[in-house]
Design a protein around this motif. Structure first.
Motif, PDB file in Angstrom:
ATOM      1  N   PHE A 121      33.686  31.244  55.980  1.00 26.91           N
ATOM      2  CA  PHE A 121      32.305  31.641  55.742  1.00 26.91           C
ATOM      3  C   PHE A 121      31.508  31.442  57.011  1.00 26.91           C
ATOM      4  N   VAL A 122      30.461  32.237  57.147  1.00 27.76           N
ATOM      5  CA  VAL A 122      29.527  32.085  58.253  1.00 27.76           C
ATOM      6  C   VAL A 122      28.114  32.116  57.689  1.00 27.76           C
ATOM      7  N   ALA A 123      27.190  31.507  58.419  1.00 30.13           N
ATOM      8  CA  ALA A 123      25.800  31.451  57.966  1.00 30.13           C
ATOM      9  C   ALA A 123      24.893  31.263  59.172  1.00 30.13           C
ATOM     10  N   GLU A 124      23.619  31.485  58.958  1.00 28.27           N
ATOM     11  CA  GLU A 124      22.584  31.240  59.962  1.00 28.27           C
ATOM     12  C   GLU A 124      21.877  29.949  59.582  1.00 28.27           C
ATOM     13  N   GLY A 125      21.746  29.036  60.522  1.00 25.68           N
ATOM     14  CA  GLY A 125      21.153  27.742  60.223  1.00 25.68           C
ATOM     15  C   GLY A 125      19.732  27.559  60.720  1.00 25.68           C
ATOM     16  N   GLN A 126      19.112  28.581  61.294  1.00 26.08           N
ATOM     17  CA  GLN A 126      17.768  28.435  61.848  1.00 26.08           C
ATOM     18  C   GLN A 126      16.756  27.985  60.801  1.00 26.08           C
ATOM     19  N   HIS A 127      16.845  28.509  59.617  1.00 22.64           N
ATOM     20  CA  HIS A 127      15.824  28.221  58.614  1.00 22.64           C
ATOM     21  C   HIS A 127      16.061  26.911  57.868  1.00 22.64           C
ATOM     22  N   LEU A 128      16.943  26.071  58.349  1.00 30.26           N
ATOM     23  CA  LEU A 128      17.173  24.767  57.730  1.00 30.26           C
ATOM     24  C   LEU A 128      16.227  23.717  58.311  1.00 30.26           C
ATOM     25  N   ALA A 129      14.965  24.100  58.496  1.00 29.42           N
ATOM     26  CA  ALA A 129      13.904  23.224  58.991  1.00 29.42           C
ATOM     27  C   ALA A 129      14.168  22.760  60.421  1.00 29.42           C
ATOM     28  N   LEU A 130      14.825  23.589  61.205  1.00 29.86           N
ATOM     29  CA  LEU A 130      15.101  23.266  62.594  1.00 29.86           C
ATOM     30  C   LEU A 130      14.055  23.936  63.487  1.00 29.86           C
ATOM     31  N   ALA A 131      13.525  23.184  64.395  1.00 27.29           N
ATOM     32  CA  ALA A 131      12.551  23.751  65.320  1.00 27.29           C
ATOM     33  C   ALA A 131      13.269  24.636  66.334  1.00 27.29           C
ATOM     34  N   PRO A 132      12.621  25.705  66.790  1.00 25.08           N
ATOM     35  CA  PRO A 132      13.238  26.524  67.837  1.00 25.08           C
ATOM     36  C   PRO A 132      13.512  25.669  69.071  1.00 25.08           C
ATOM     37  N   ASN A 133      14.650  25.888  69.673  1.00 22.18           N
ATOM     38  CA  ASN A 133      15.070  25.103  70.827  1.00 22.18           C
ATOM     39  C   ASN A 133      15.049  26.009  72.046  1.00 22.18           C
ATOM     40  N   PHE A 134      14.074  25.835  72.917  1.00 22.20           N
ATOM     41  CA  PHE A 134      13.905  26.676  74.096  1.00 22.20           C
ATOM     42  C   PHE A 134      13.838  28.155  73.712  1.00 22.20           C
ATOM     43  N   GLY A 135      13.256  28.450  72.554  1.00 20.51           N
ATOM     44  CA  GLY A 135      13.099  29.824  72.102  1.00 20.51           C
ATOM     45  C   GLY A 135      14.335  30.431  71.499  1.00 20.51           C
ATOM     46  N   GLY A 136      15.407  29.653  71.349  1.00 19.40           N
ATOM     47  CA  GLY A 136      16.666  30.174  70.819  1.00 19.40           C
ATOM     48  C   GLY A 136      16.612  30.446  69.336  1.00 19.40           C
ATOM     49  N   VAL A 162      29.613  35.959  54.311  1.00 13.53           N
ATOM     50  CA  VAL A 162      28.387  35.640  55.034  1.00 13.53           C
ATOM     51  C   VAL A 162      27.395  35.172  53.977  1.00 13.53           C
ATOM     52  N   VAL A 163      26.964  33.923  54.105  1.00 10.76           N
ATOM     53  CA  VAL A 163      26.129  33.320  53.069  1.00 10.76           C
ATOM     54  C   VAL A 163      24.821  32.811  53.656  1.00 10.76           C
ATOM     55  N   ASP A 164      23.881  32.503  52.774  1.00 10.07           N
ATOM     56  CA  ASP A 164      22.627  31.870  53.156  1.00 10.07           C
ATOM     57  C   ASP A 164      22.690  30.441  52.638  1.00 10.07           C
ATOM     58  N   PRO A 165      22.724  29.442  53.529  1.00 11.41           N
ATOM     59  CA  PRO A 165      22.897  28.070  53.062  1.00 11.41           C
ATOM     60  C   PRO A 165      21.785  27.577  52.142  1.00 11.41           C
ATOM     61  N   LEU A 166      20.582  28.124  52.268  1.00  8.24           N
ATOM     62  CA  LEU A 166      19.498  27.692  51.387  1.00  8.24           C
ATOM     63  C   LEU A 166      19.702  28.148  49.946  1.00  8.24           C
ATOM     64  N   LEU A 167      20.476  29.205  49.747  1.00  3.41           N
ATOM     65  CA  LEU A 167      20.707  29.713  48.402  1.00  3.41           C
ATOM     66  C   LEU A 167      21.866  29.015  47.706  1.00  3.41           C
ATOM     67  N   LEU A 168      22.544  28.093  48.383  1.00  2.00           N
ATOM     68  CA  LEU A 168      23.718  27.437  47.821  1.00  2.00           C
ATOM     69  C   LEU A 168      23.407  26.085  47.187  1.00  2.00           C
ATOM     70  N   GLY A 169      22.159  25.679  47.184  1.00  2.00           N
ATOM     71  CA  GLY A 169      21.787  24.379  46.640  1.00  2.00           C
ATOM     72  C   GLY A 169      21.991  24.310  45.134  1.00  2.00           C
ATOM     73  N   PRO A 170      21.729  23.154  44.561  1.00  2.00           N
ATOM     74  CA  PRO A 170      21.888  22.993  43.105  1.00  2.00           C
ATOM     75  C   PRO A 170      21.105  24.063  42.341  1.00  2.00           C
ATOM     76  N   GLY A 171      21.764  24.703  41.409  1.00  3.44           N
ATOM     77  CA  GLY A 171      21.138  25.767  40.628  1.00  3.44           C
ATOM     78  C   GLY A 171      21.064  27.089  41.359  1.00  3.44           C
ATOM     79  N   GLY A 172      21.628  27.162  42.552  1.00  7.17           N
ATOM     80  CA  GLY A 172      21.572  28.377  43.350  1.00  7.17           C
ATOM     81  C   GLY A 172      22.820  29.226  43.170  1.00  7.17           C
ATOM     82  N   LEU A 173      23.163  29.963  44.214  1.00  7.70           N
ATOM     83  CA  LEU A 173      24.312  30.853  44.170  1.00  7.70           C
ATOM     84  C   LEU A 173      25.617  30.083  44.307  1.00  7.70           C
ATOM     85  N   LYS A 174      26.683  30.750  43.960  1.00 12.66           N
ATOM     86  CA  LYS A 174      28.027  30.170  44.024  1.00 12.66           C
ATOM     87  C   LYS A 174      28.422  29.885  45.468  1.00 12.66           C
ATOM     88  N   ALA A 175      29.048  28.739  45.681  1.00 14.32           N
ATOM     89  CA  ALA A 175      29.531  28.372  47.013  1.00 14.32           C
ATOM     90  C   ALA A 175      30.748  29.211  47.371  1.00 14.32           C
TER      91      ALA A 175
END
Length: 174
Positions: free
Chosen positions: A139-154, A114-127
């Motif tokens: 692997f699984v991750a949460e994608g809400q914080h990838l600059a996505l607007a809430p969709n119908f409150g989801g 279970v990873v955080d996709p924002l932490l995997l960028g260049p200079g970040g954590l190991k993929a």
């Protein structure tokens, strides 16, 4: 990689069920590190409650998964099909992902990171593809914080990835 899941917790359950479907186990067991977000563990346990899937918890030592206990649990439960662990525990500690992945892969079980996709960028954590000798199986991750607007409150979206290459041709999300 699939990004159409509901959220990280249900994506984690789907990864575990994929491991069940890829195995021939009659009484499948999945081991969940207590370093996973507690809400994710609750969702997985709730969804598994009326299935044949047995959920076993891997204890922590100083905020990280106990690798010695993992080896003992894998020996105690030979029907283990997957072990899920977070790259960063809910306490903020970094797991020894190489040790955990290699320990899991010495058994028939699949390693689910279970990873955080924002932490995997260049200079970040190991993929997750680089965990241990062979990389995590899923692997699984949460994608809400990838600059996505809430969709119908989801809550956003869950991200699911599984290893499929020339060495591992049967692992697909089935």
């Amino acid at each position: 990689v699939n990004a159409s899941m509901y959220d990280r917790a249900t994506t984690l359950y789907e990864a575990l069920m994929t491991a069940v479907r890829l195995s021939s186990s009659k009484q499948p067991v999945c081991i969940l590190s207590e370093g996973l977000y507690p809400g994710d563990i609750q969702v997985v346990e709730t969804m598994a409650s009326h299935t044949d899937l047995k959920i076993v918890r891997l204890p922590l030592v100083r905020g990280r998964s106990d690798a010695a206990a993992l080896g003992q649990l894998l020996a105690e439960y030979p029907e283990t099909v997957a072990v899920a662990f977070a790259q960063t525990t809910h306490f903020g500690c970094l797991e020894d992902v190489d040790l955990l992945t290699d320990t899991i892969q010495r058994s028939p079980a699949l390693a689910v990171a279970v990873v955080d996709p924002l932490l995997l960028g260049p200079g970040g954590l190991k993929a997750p593809a680089n965990f241990g000798d062979r990389g995590a199986d899923m692997f699984v991750a949460e994608g809400q914080h990838l600059a996505l607007a809430p969709n119908f409150g989801g809550p956003g979206l869950g991200i699911f990835g599984i290893r499929f290459n020339k060495d591992v041709k049967t692992h697909i999300r089935s």
